[in-house]
Enzyme design. Sequence first.
Site, PDB file in Angstrom:
ATOM      1  N   LYS A  66       0.782  -1.083   0.019  1.00 12.34           N
ATOM      2  CA  LYS A  66       0.059  -0.099   0.111  1.00 12.34           C
ATOM      3  C   LYS A  66       0.841   1.400  -0.016  1.00 12.34           C
ATOM      4  O   LYS A  66       2.234   1.311   0.344  1.00 12.34           O
ATOM      5  CB  LYS A  66      -0.857  -0.145   1.210  1.00 12.34           C
ATOM      6  CG  LYS A  66      -0.168  -0.094   2.561  1.00 12.34           C
ATOM      7  CD  LYS A  66      -0.988  -0.401   3.643  1.00 12.34           C
ATOM      8  CE  LYS A  66      -0.324  -0.413   5.008  1.00 12.34           C
ATOM      9  NZ  LYS A  66      -0.971  -0.674   6.155  1.00 12.34           N
ATOM     10  N   ARG A 165     -10.983  -0.294  14.209  1.00 10.46           N
ATOM     11  CA  ARG A 165     -10.606   0.677  13.059  1.00 10.46           C
ATOM     12  C   ARG A 165     -11.595   0.136  11.892  1.00 10.46           C
ATOM     13  O   ARG A 165     -12.421   0.604  11.512  1.00 10.46           O
ATOM     14  CB  ARG A 165      -9.104   0.603  12.641  1.00 10.46           C
ATOM     15  CG  ARG A 165      -8.717   1.456  11.527  1.00 10.46           C
ATOM     16  CD  ARG A 165      -7.305   1.506  11.392  1.00 10.46           C
ATOM     17  NE  ARG A 165      -6.667   0.290  10.934  1.00 10.46           N
ATOM     18  CZ  ARG A 165      -5.426  -0.009  10.356  1.00 10.46           C
ATOM     19  NH1 ARG A 165      -4.669   1.009  10.475  1.00 10.46           N
ATOM     20  NH2 ARG A 165      -5.239  -1.334   9.800  1.00 10.46           N
ATOM     21  N   TYR A 286      15.058  29.863   9.670  1.00 14.34           N
ATOM     22  CA  TYR A 286      13.967  30.570  10.212  1.00 14.34           C
ATOM     23  C   TYR A 286      13.606  30.986  11.424  1.00 14.34           C
ATOM     24  O   TYR A 286      14.062  29.803  12.366  1.00 14.34           O
ATOM     25  CB  TYR A 286      12.737  29.738   9.596  1.00 14.34           C
ATOM     26  CG  TYR A 286      12.385  29.690   8.016  1.00 14.34           C
ATOM     27  CD1 TYR A 286      12.102  30.933   7.632  1.00 14.34           C
ATOM     28  CD2 TYR A 286      12.375  28.645   7.008  1.00 14.34           C
ATOM     29  CE1 TYR A 286      11.661  31.263   6.089  1.00 14.34           C
ATOM     30  CE2 TYR A 286      12.127  29.055   5.842  1.00 14.34           C
ATOM     31  CZ  TYR A 286      11.900  29.935   5.450  1.00 14.34           C
ATOM     32  OH  TYR A 286      11.514  30.297   4.062  1.00 14.34           O
ATOM     33  N   MET A 334      11.539  23.943   3.942  1.00 13.74           N
ATOM     34  CA  MET A 334      10.519  23.151   2.752  1.00 13.74           C
ATOM     35  C   MET A 334      11.480  22.484   2.166  1.00 13.74           C
ATOM     36  O   MET A 334      11.245  21.291   1.583  1.00 13.74           O
ATOM     37  CB  MET A 334       9.597  23.901   2.069  1.00 13.74           C
ATOM     38  CG  MET A 334       8.765  23.053   1.143  1.00 13.74           C
ATOM     39  SD  MET A 334       7.854  24.181   0.082  1.00 13.74           S
ATOM     40  CE  MET A 334       6.790  25.100   1.093  1.00 13.74           C
TER      41      MET A 334
HETATM   42  C1  LIG Z   1      -0.210  -1.701   6.946  1.00  8.61           C
HETATM   43  C2  LIG Z   1      -1.006  -3.034   7.313  1.00  8.61           C
HETATM   44  C3  LIG Z   1      -0.336  -4.153   7.345  1.00  8.61           C
HETATM   45  C4  LIG Z   1       1.324  -4.037   7.376  1.00  8.61           C
HETATM   46  O1  LIG Z   1       1.870  -3.758   8.675  1.00  8.61           O
HETATM   47  P1  LIG Z   1       3.348  -3.564   8.858  1.00  8.61           P
HETATM   48  O2  LIG Z   1       3.498  -3.410  10.302  1.00  8.61           O
HETATM   49  O3  LIG Z   1       4.036  -2.656   7.896  1.00  8.61           O
HETATM   50  O4  LIG Z   1       3.794  -5.174   8.775  1.00  8.61           O
HETATM   51  C5  LIG Z   1      -0.725  -5.433   7.552  1.00  8.61           C
HETATM   52  N1  LIG Z   1      -2.225  -5.456   7.781  1.00  8.61           N
HETATM   53  C6  LIG Z   1      -3.008  -4.221   7.732  1.00  8.61           C
HETATM   54  C7  LIG Z   1      -4.330  -4.812   7.979  1.00  8.61           C
HETATM   55  C8  LIG Z   1      -2.436  -3.011   7.330  1.00  8.61           C
HETATM   56  O5  LIG Z   1      -2.962  -2.199   7.463  1.00  8.61           O
END
Ligand SMILES: *Cc1c(COP(=O)(O)O)cnc(C)c1O
Length: 391
Positions: A66, A165, A286, A334
């Site tokens: 992802k 979640r 800054y 930035m």
């Molecule tokens: C992002 C995610 C993972 C991977 O998690 P890591 O801690 O990066 O191994 C696995 N399962 C779900 C549902 C996630 O959202």
Amino acid sequence: MDATRSLQNDAVMVRSAPSHMSSADADAALPAGYPGYLTIDLGALSRNYQAMTRRVAPAMAAAVVKADAYGLGADRVAPALYAAGCRHFFVAQFHEALAIRPILGVDAKVFVLNGLQPGNEEPCVQAGIIPVLNGMEQLASWQALAGSLGRTLPAVLQFDTGMSRLGLAPADLDDVQKAIEKGGLDILFVMSHLACGDEPDNAQNGEQLAEMQRIAACFADLPLCFANSGGSFLGAGYHGALVRPGIAVYGGAPHGNADNPMEPVASLDVAVVQTRTVPAGAKIGYGGSHVAARPMVLATIAAGYADGLPRTLSDRGAVYFDGVRLPIVGRVSMDSIIIDASALPQGRLTLGARVEVIGPNQSLDALAADAGTISYEILTSLGSRYFRNYR
Ligand SMILES: *Cc1c(COP(=O)(O)O)cnc(C)c1O
């Protein structure tokens, strides 16, 4: 993916170093003029994936790709993982699944963690993408589509085991079972997600595992998919049939501050765009927030918070050159950061020199700790302005 990225990649392919070259020679062959050089070691990535499969065998390992493979480029990372034997790929969003589906073999399965969105059902079927069903509505709409198509549709059933979640509520268990008995769905995995997988001593892990097992007992013949990277290191009880590591495959430490058994995958060098000497009393950056306590040699490097180096690194953390630690001074801008190069021999740091931000002297996790964040946030924020060197 975007046009700049693929142009950069073409440039790398043309310039890819002959095998007799050392990696330093290969670095010297990088095109000049970029603000920074993000090197992504696809060999290390593959070895991390394979180490994970050995760790969890006889369970299988998926890969979570992802957010553009945690910022490292899903167009390069996903095919490399496929070549390393991975056949289960998880993304968060439907459009991420659409992007990688065509570049993987037909035997790869692509799952959407954020689930089925209203209106996405038919595109999902057409593209051969498998939704994670997170609620009764999603289950019903997927099942209805299966009915109208007169076929069985694959899915993953996610339950919430204590993170609040995503996922079906345990209270829906009866309804889920009744719905599934009506047919039309091919449930490939029953899944849940750990909230504290990176903290081996956290009691919530055991609580979530117990809840997962209680739910699994209602689906006795279905394989389980439970552990992320951290969970994969909690012992065989957590592995189920398929683990879902992300960060560990990308070289991040699966358990926060413990020794990291994974190989680093990403390294980052940033170019020096100016050096100067300032007297004691000079205001730096800054807000004039840092005042030189003594005469100093400063260097300005060409990356800032727009390049994923968070503003929380202001007056914290450091970069390295020749193995020497050069502290960040003043606020992170930035597009640039000022560093104190006084510890180097005079004139050693010149215009165009590249300082190490992530590399042998400073791990991804160490940088994240200095920034007060986690490796995940650093990787996914690195942005598009660096030259990407896939090795
Ligand atoms: C992002 C995610 C993972 C991977 O998690 P890591 O801690 O990066 O191994 C696995 N399962 C779900 C549902 C996630 O959202």
